[in-house]
Motif scaffolding. Sequence first.
Motif, PDB file in Angstrom:
ATOM      1  N   UNK A   6      -1.304 -23.787   7.672  1.00 46.53           N
ATOM      2  CA  UNK A   6      -0.542 -23.443   8.882  1.00 46.53           C
ATOM      3  C   UNK A   6      -1.420 -23.541  10.118  1.00 46.53           C
ATOM      4  N   UNK A   7      -2.606 -22.936  10.059  1.00 50.64           N
ATOM      5  CA  UNK A   7      -3.455 -22.951  11.245  1.00 50.64           C
ATOM      6  C   UNK A   7      -4.115 -24.304  11.462  1.00 50.64           C
ATOM      7  N   UNK A   8      -4.249 -25.114  10.421  1.00 53.88           N
ATOM      8  CA  UNK A   8      -4.677 -26.487  10.622  1.00 53.88           C
ATOM      9  C   UNK A   8      -3.671 -27.228  11.488  1.00 53.88           C
ATOM     10  N   UNK A   9      -2.402 -27.082  11.147  1.00 57.68           N
ATOM     11  CA  UNK A   9      -1.342 -27.711  11.947  1.00 57.68           C
ATOM     12  C   UNK A   9      -1.289 -27.111  13.344  1.00 57.68           C
ATOM     13  N   UNK A  10      -1.355 -25.785  13.434  1.00 58.61           N
ATOM     14  CA  UNK A  10      -1.284 -25.109  14.738  1.00 58.61           C
ATOM     15  C   UNK A  10      -2.404 -25.596  15.655  1.00 58.61           C
ATOM     16  N   UNK A  11      -3.627 -25.640  15.152  1.00 63.71           N
ATOM     17  CA  UNK A  11      -4.735 -26.057  16.006  1.00 63.71           C
ATOM     18  C   UNK A  11      -4.663 -27.544  16.356  1.00 63.71           C
ATOM     19  N   UNK A  12      -4.088 -28.368  15.504  1.00 63.67           N
ATOM     20  CA  UNK A  12      -3.887 -29.769  15.880  1.00 63.67           C
ATOM     21  C   UNK A  12      -2.823 -29.899  16.968  1.00 63.67           C
ATOM     22  N   UNK A  13      -1.758 -29.110  16.872  1.00 62.30           N
ATOM     23  CA  UNK A  13      -0.730 -29.101  17.923  1.00 62.30           C
ATOM     24  C   UNK A  13      -1.329 -28.596  19.235  1.00 62.30           C
ATOM     25  N   UNK A  58      -3.327 -29.552  24.571  1.00 64.11           N
ATOM     26  CA  UNK A  58      -4.461 -29.463  25.487  1.00 64.11           C
ATOM     27  C   UNK A  58      -4.783 -30.783  26.160  1.00 64.11           C
ATOM     28  N   UNK A  59      -4.653 -31.877  25.420  1.00 62.73           N
ATOM     29  CA  UNK A  59      -4.964 -33.179  25.987  1.00 62.73           C
ATOM     30  C   UNK A  59      -3.836 -33.716  26.869  1.00 62.73           C
ATOM     31  N   UNK A  60      -2.570 -33.467  26.491  1.00 67.09           N
ATOM     32  CA  UNK A  60      -1.481 -34.042  27.277  1.00 67.09           C
ATOM     33  C   UNK A  60      -0.924 -33.082  28.332  1.00 67.09           C
ATOM     34  N   UNK A  61      -1.142 -31.807  28.158  1.00 66.13           N
ATOM     35  CA  UNK A  61      -0.655 -30.817  29.118  1.00 66.13           C
ATOM     36  C   UNK A  61      -1.806 -29.917  29.539  1.00 66.13           C
ATOM     37  N   UNK A  62      -2.925 -30.540  29.870  1.00 67.42           N
ATOM     38  CA  UNK A  62      -4.132 -29.752  30.135  1.00 67.42           C
ATOM     39  C   UNK A  62      -3.961 -28.821  31.326  1.00 67.42           C
ATOM     40  N   UNK A  63      -3.208 -29.218  32.332  1.00 73.18           N
ATOM     41  CA  UNK A  63      -2.987 -28.331  33.477  1.00 73.18           C
ATOM     42  C   UNK A  63      -2.301 -27.047  33.070  1.00 73.18           C
ATOM     43  N   UNK A  86     -10.680 -25.598  28.577  1.00 76.67           N
ATOM     44  CA  UNK A  86     -11.346 -26.747  29.181  1.00 76.67           C
ATOM     45  C   UNK A  86     -11.530 -27.806  28.087  1.00 76.67           C
ATOM     46  N   UNK A  87     -12.187 -28.893  28.426  1.00 77.17           N
ATOM     47  CA  UNK A  87     -12.333 -29.992  27.469  1.00 77.17           C
ATOM     48  C   UNK A  87     -13.092 -29.547  26.222  1.00 77.17           C
ATOM     49  N   UNK A 100     -13.017 -28.383  20.347  1.00 75.41           N
ATOM     50  CA  UNK A 100     -13.209 -27.363  19.316  1.00 75.41           C
ATOM     51  C   UNK A 100     -11.916 -27.135  18.535  1.00 75.41           C
ATOM     52  N   UNK A 101     -10.788 -27.108  19.233  1.00 75.45           N
ATOM     53  CA  UNK A 101      -9.501 -26.952  18.555  1.00 75.45           C
ATOM     54  C   UNK A 101      -9.235 -28.138  17.632  1.00 75.45           C
TER      55      UNK A 101
END
Length: 117
Positions: free
Chosen positions: A64-71, A76-81, A90-91, A96-97
């Motif tokens: 579950x948390x593998x999937x959660x952290x990938x999501x 983070x990359x597409x909605x970083x703002x 931050x990056x 790390x995620x």
Amino acid sequence: MGTQTLVARVIGAVLTAIGLVGFFSGSSLLGFGINALHNIVHLVSGLLGLWASYSGWSRSYNQIFGIVYLVVTVLGFIASGFMNSLLNTNMADHFLHLVLGVVLGYVGFMVREPAKA
């Protein structure tokens, strides 16, 4: 102790510690962005990992948390703002995620424990 349990316990302990220390570190911890909400997220996911490692739910936690952290990584990359303003990420956090998601997901879905005698 099997791999599933070990990974859930170590990740759980580290996330719990980071969540606690984060409350005393201001807005950055070792170059990673944090805030109160981010610390709470670390605490909850860490405590769930510890609970899972002692209750026989390690594999499910890792999956579950593998999937959660990938999501979370993708967000983070597409909605970083949005992520930056909500959780002060931050990056470094995003990468790390990604590592957490890959490790937890790999262990949760790919590592098979030997049958108990």
